[in-house]
Design a protein around this motif. Structure first.
Motif, PDB file in Angstrom:
ATOM      1  N   PHE A 366      26.459   1.794 -15.775  1.00 28.20           N
ATOM      2  CA  PHE A 366      25.200   1.123 -15.537  1.00 28.20           C
ATOM      3  C   PHE A 366      23.952   1.665 -14.844  1.00 28.20           C
ATOM      4  N   ALA A 367      24.318   2.757 -14.259  1.00 30.70           N
ATOM      5  CA  ALA A 367      23.086   3.508 -13.867  1.00 30.70           C
ATOM      6  C   ALA A 367      22.126   4.090 -15.454  1.00 30.70           C
ATOM      7  N   LYS A 368      23.391   4.871 -16.323  1.00 34.56           N
ATOM      8  CA  LYS A 368      22.938   5.259 -17.688  1.00 34.56           C
ATOM      9  C   LYS A 368      21.784   3.902 -18.253  1.00 34.56           C
ATOM     10  N   LEU A 369      22.787   2.576 -17.747  1.00 31.61           N
ATOM     11  CA  LEU A 369      22.553   1.176 -18.842  1.00 31.61           C
ATOM     12  C   LEU A 369      20.691   1.338 -17.936  1.00 31.61           C
ATOM     13  N   GLY A 371      18.730   2.896 -16.121  1.00 32.00           N
ATOM     14  CA  GLY A 371      17.464   4.261 -16.342  1.00 32.00           C
ATOM     15  C   GLY A 371      17.306   4.268 -14.938  1.00 32.00           C
ATOM     16  N   THR A 372      16.140   5.170 -14.974  1.00 30.13           N
ATOM     17  CA  THR A 372      15.162   4.698 -13.909  1.00 30.13           C
ATOM     18  C   THR A 372      13.918   5.136 -14.172  1.00 30.13           C
ATOM     19  N   THR A 373      13.028   4.817 -13.059  1.00 31.81           N
ATOM     20  CA  THR A 373      11.869   4.463 -12.853  1.00 31.81           C
ATOM     21  C   THR A 373      11.044   5.247 -13.131  1.00 31.81           C
ATOM     22  N   GLY A 374      10.023   5.308 -13.874  1.00 30.71           N
ATOM     23  CA  GLY A 374       8.578   6.433 -14.375  1.00 30.71           C
ATOM     24  C   GLY A 374       7.870   5.478 -14.184  1.00 30.71           C
ATOM     25  N   HIS A 375       6.704   6.685 -14.233  1.00 29.39           N
ATOM     26  CA  HIS A 375       5.691   6.791 -14.026  1.00 29.39           C
ATOM     27  C   HIS A 375       4.031   6.041 -14.589  1.00 29.39           C
TER      28      HIS A 375
END
Length: 460
Positions: A366-369, A371-375
């Motif tokens: 679920f971390a891959k789904l 994703g991460t916060t971008g700028h």
């Protein structure tokens, strides 16, 4: 289940019996049956019954002395023999213990989806289902595979011929078991392993509906809730009060359970003595009154226990008075087995079964789904869009106590609106104690939003 061949040891009602195992010898490569136990954990007693297609023995657990019956089967191929086989299974029901398990290769299917082609004997399938119903058996679901046998030819035919059937009494005494498949190895049958589920019990707080009807409930809530909190943050203050109340309720109910068990034992003993006295003489008016009072008390204790198991069974469509505790117990156990995830595969194909490894795989997935916060490097020029701003000042207006009460009393009583574990019933029962703190908390708007979204679809 693999075919077994063995030498003769001793004769006992048609089956062979030796030290801690019983078996029926194979005819060539077919028909062999074995029931065996480790000497450290259990004892296999002499066969209770036997025919050409199964053997039945009694298993005694060394740890607690409990006993249950096991029937291992190797179903016949011919239809005429299958009818005899099913008749013999019905016959032995009176010989076995209430805790009974039947397992093995039945060479029968009970539904169309248990075979991969259309060559199905509907009449024999119906006979098998009726036999299961008459014996009052239920099947333990096999996780991870649809079929247990294949003919291993070019045009492969798959069937579910192997299964495990149990009685309600066996299930109640062997909770949290699941059935998982193993590799077929050198056999054309899939070995099945019945093992205890690895369950990580929830250590958090869950409000139990039966608490609200117990004597002293509101006193404990009031005592815990009204303790002073040294914080000006309304949310932190409410969180502290809920945490204290949860801890106070758990401690209170633990002590209440001890008292209840003691009262139950005393009541049963007094009723038993009055029953004996009644056989010799007429009971006095005071004795009859005491007997009725104690029986009413025991009925109340049973009702509370039934309410607890109803909540665990998650059966909102049935009232607590319409079924007994055993029914809710079985449903709760079945739901636990159904919802349990026996194994997970990682992205690289590794299968894991322990709880921590499964939790890591789910977290990574679920971390891959997500994703991460971008700028963000660009933005929108809202002024250039000529959008007329909406007046949302009314959203900032404090809501009234009537609105909050309407939202809370519209919640479903047996569901928890948040992660704190308190159900709607708690907020309704304790409204007069807690409503002022709910009104001060900024996130109390959540209750109003929940009511507007879902309140008209559910009943209190």
């Amino acid at each position: 289940m693999a075919d077994i061949s063995a030498s003769v040891v001793s004769e006992a009602v048609g089956a062979r019996f030796a030290s801690n195992f019983i078996f029926k010898p194979a005819a060539g490569t077919r028909g062999g049956i074995l029931i065996a136990c480790s000497d450290d954990f259990a004892v296999v007693l002499d066969p209770l019954a036997s025919c050409d297609f199964f053997i039945t023995g009694t298993i005694t657990d060394r740890s607690n002395g409990s006993s249950w019956s096991m029937t291992a089967v190797y179903g016949p191929q011919e239809d005429s023999d299958k009818i005899i086989f099913l008749q013999e299974l019905r016959r032995i029901k009176t010989m076995v213990l209430p805790e009974w398990i039947i397992l093995g290769d039945f060479n029968l299917i009970k539904s169309v989806d248990e075979k991969s082609n259309s060559n199905i004997n509907i009449r024999m399938m119906g006979r098998f289902r009726r036999t299961i119903d008459e014996l009052e058996l239920k099947e333990i679901h096999l996780n991870g595979r649809r079929f247990t046998w294949s003919n291993e030819r070019e045009n492969t035919v798959h069937c579910k011929l192997d299964r495990v059937l149990i009685t309600q009494a066996w299930e109640l005494s062997h909770l949290q078991y699941q059935l998982v498949p193993a590799s077929t190895s050198i056999s054309d049958h899939c070995p099945m392993i019945l093992k205890k589920m690895q369950i990580k019990h929830y250590s958090g707080f869950r409000f139990e509906a039966c608490w609200a009807s117990c004597h002293g409930f509101l006193d404990i809530v009031k005592k815990s809730w009204t303790k002073p909190v040294s914080s000006n943050d309304a949310v932190r203050k409410l969180h502290t009060k809920l945490s204290r109340t949860a801890a106070g309720l758990k401690k209170w109910y633990k002590n209440l359970q001890k008292e209840t068990r003691l009262q139950e034992d005393i009541a049963n003993e007094v009723i038993f003595q009055l029953d004996l006295a009644q056989e010799e003489r007429e009971l006095s008016a005071d004795e009859r009154l005491l007997r009725r009072f104690l029986k009413a008390r025991l009925l109340g204790i049973a009702a509370v226990e039934r309410s607890r198991w109803k909540q665990r069974a998650r059966l909102s469509w049935i009232k607590a008075g319409d079924a007994n505790t055993r029914f809710f117990h079985l449903k709760a156990n079945g739901r636990r087995r159904k919802n349990h995830i026996p194994a997970l595969k990682s992205d690289i194909g590794i299968e894991v079964t322990d709880h921590e490894a499964k939790a890591n795989i789910l977290h990574q997935h679920f971390a891959k789904l997500l994703g991460t916060t971008g700028h963000r490097h660009v933005g929108l020029n809202w002024a250039a869009l000529n959008i007329i701003p909406a007046n949302l000042a009314h959203l900032e207006v404090p809501f009234t106590i009537e609105e909050l009460k309407s939202a809370i009393f519209g919640l479903y009583s047996e569901k928890a609106p948040g992660p704190d574990g308190f159900t709607g019933l708690f907020y309704k029962k304790c409204w007069e104690i807690i409503h002022l703190d709910l009104l001060k908390a900024p996130y109390a708007q959540l209750f109003k939003d929940l009511w507007e979204a879902y309140g008209h679809q559910i009943s209190a």
